[in-house]
Design an enzyme around this catalytic site. Structure first.
Site, PDB file in Angstrom:
ATOM      1  N   HIS A  77       0.831  -1.203   0.000  1.00  0.00           N
ATOM      2  CA  HIS A  77       0.000   0.000   0.000  1.00  0.00           C
ATOM      3  C   HIS A  77       0.871   1.260   0.000  1.00  0.00           C
ATOM      4  O   HIS A  77       0.587   2.219  -0.724  1.00  0.00           O
ATOM      5  CB  HIS A  77      -0.916  -0.032   1.239  1.00  0.00           C
ATOM      6  CG  HIS A  77      -1.872   1.098   1.328  1.00  0.00           C
ATOM      7  ND1 HIS A  77      -2.893   1.292   0.425  1.00  0.00           N
ATOM      8  CD2 HIS A  77      -1.970   2.102   2.245  1.00  0.00           C
ATOM      9  CE1 HIS A  77      -3.585   2.366   0.764  1.00  0.00           C
ATOM     10  NE2 HIS A  77      -3.051   2.875   1.866  1.00  0.00           N
ATOM     11  N   GLN A  79       3.856   1.574  -1.220  1.00  0.00           N
ATOM     12  CA  GLN A  79       4.468   1.715  -2.540  1.00  0.00           C
ATOM     13  C   GLN A  79       3.473   2.281  -3.549  1.00  0.00           C
ATOM     14  O   GLN A  79       3.837   3.077  -4.416  1.00  0.00           O
ATOM     15  CB  GLN A  79       5.004   0.362  -3.020  1.00  0.00           C
ATOM     16  CG  GLN A  79       6.142  -0.170  -2.164  1.00  0.00           C
ATOM     17  CD  GLN A  79       7.308   0.778  -2.097  1.00  0.00           C
ATOM     18  OE1 GLN A  79       7.964   1.045  -3.096  1.00  0.00           O
ATOM     19  NE2 GLN A  79       7.572   1.307  -0.926  1.00  0.00           N
ATOM     20  N   ASP A  80       2.225   1.871  -3.416  1.00  0.00           N
ATOM     21  CA  ASP A  80       1.172   2.407  -4.272  1.00  0.00           C
ATOM     22  C   ASP A  80       1.034   3.913  -4.049  1.00  0.00           C
ATOM     23  O   ASP A  80       0.945   4.688  -5.001  1.00  0.00           O
ATOM     24  CB  ASP A  80      -0.145   1.688  -3.977  1.00  0.00           C
ATOM     25  CG  ASP A  80      -1.259   2.107  -4.908  1.00  0.00           C
ATOM     26  OD1 ASP A  80      -1.013   2.271  -6.117  1.00  0.00           O
ATOM     27  OD2 ASP A  80      -2.396   2.268  -4.413  1.00  0.00           O
ATOM     28  N   HIS A  81       1.040   4.335  -2.800  1.00  0.00           N
ATOM     29  CA  HIS A  81       0.965   5.767  -2.476  1.00  0.00           C
ATOM     30  C   HIS A  81       2.151   6.521  -3.063  1.00  0.00           C
ATOM     31  O   HIS A  81       1.987   7.612  -3.627  1.00  0.00           O
ATOM     32  CB  HIS A  81       0.938   5.974  -0.957  1.00  0.00           C
ATOM     33  CG  HIS A  81      -0.426   5.960  -0.378  1.00  0.00           C
ATOM     34  ND1 HIS A  81      -1.166   7.099  -0.171  1.00  0.00           N
ATOM     35  CD2 HIS A  81      -1.200   4.941   0.044  1.00  0.00           C
ATOM     36  CE1 HIS A  81      -2.321   6.782   0.354  1.00  0.00           C
ATOM     37  NE2 HIS A  81      -2.370   5.467   0.497  1.00  0.00           N
TER      38      HIS A  81
END
Length: 106
Positions: A77, A79-81
């Site tokens: 999560h 890394q997605d941000h």
């Protein structure tokens, strides 16, 4: 004290969120032709992005040094941000440049 993977993940999320928020604030200022304020906010976004990226880089260097990290949903999560904020910042910078060019040609 060494940070654990969850602390680093939260750090990435927090700094990435700040970067994204500042970038969109900058875009809103550019829409109002407040380019000086937009540039200030873009710099804040870049500064926050650097901090988020540094946290990620620390993880990468730890892994290269043989310290493996367990990948969990929170890390994914984060890394997605980070990727989302980096993309938003790049696109918003380009959009602001376009606003400036349009305003110069009026």
């Amino acid at each position: 004290m060494e940070k654990d993977i969850n602390e680093i993940s939260f750090e990435i999320i927090a700094y990435s969120g700040d970067a994204r928020s500042f970038a969109f604030q900058a875009l809103n200022e550019a829409k109002k032709q407040n380019y000086e304020k937009a540039d200030e906010l873009l710099q804040k976004a870049k500064d926050a992005d650097v901090k988020a990226h540094q946290a990620q880089t620390d993880l990468l260097f730890d892994e290269m040094a043989g310290k493996e990290s367990k990948v969990n949903v929170l890390l994914v999560h984060s890394q997605d941000h980070l990727m989302t904020s980096m993309l938003a910042l790049e696109l918003i910078e380009e959009m602001i440049e376009l606003y400036k060019k349009v305003d110069q040609n009026r």
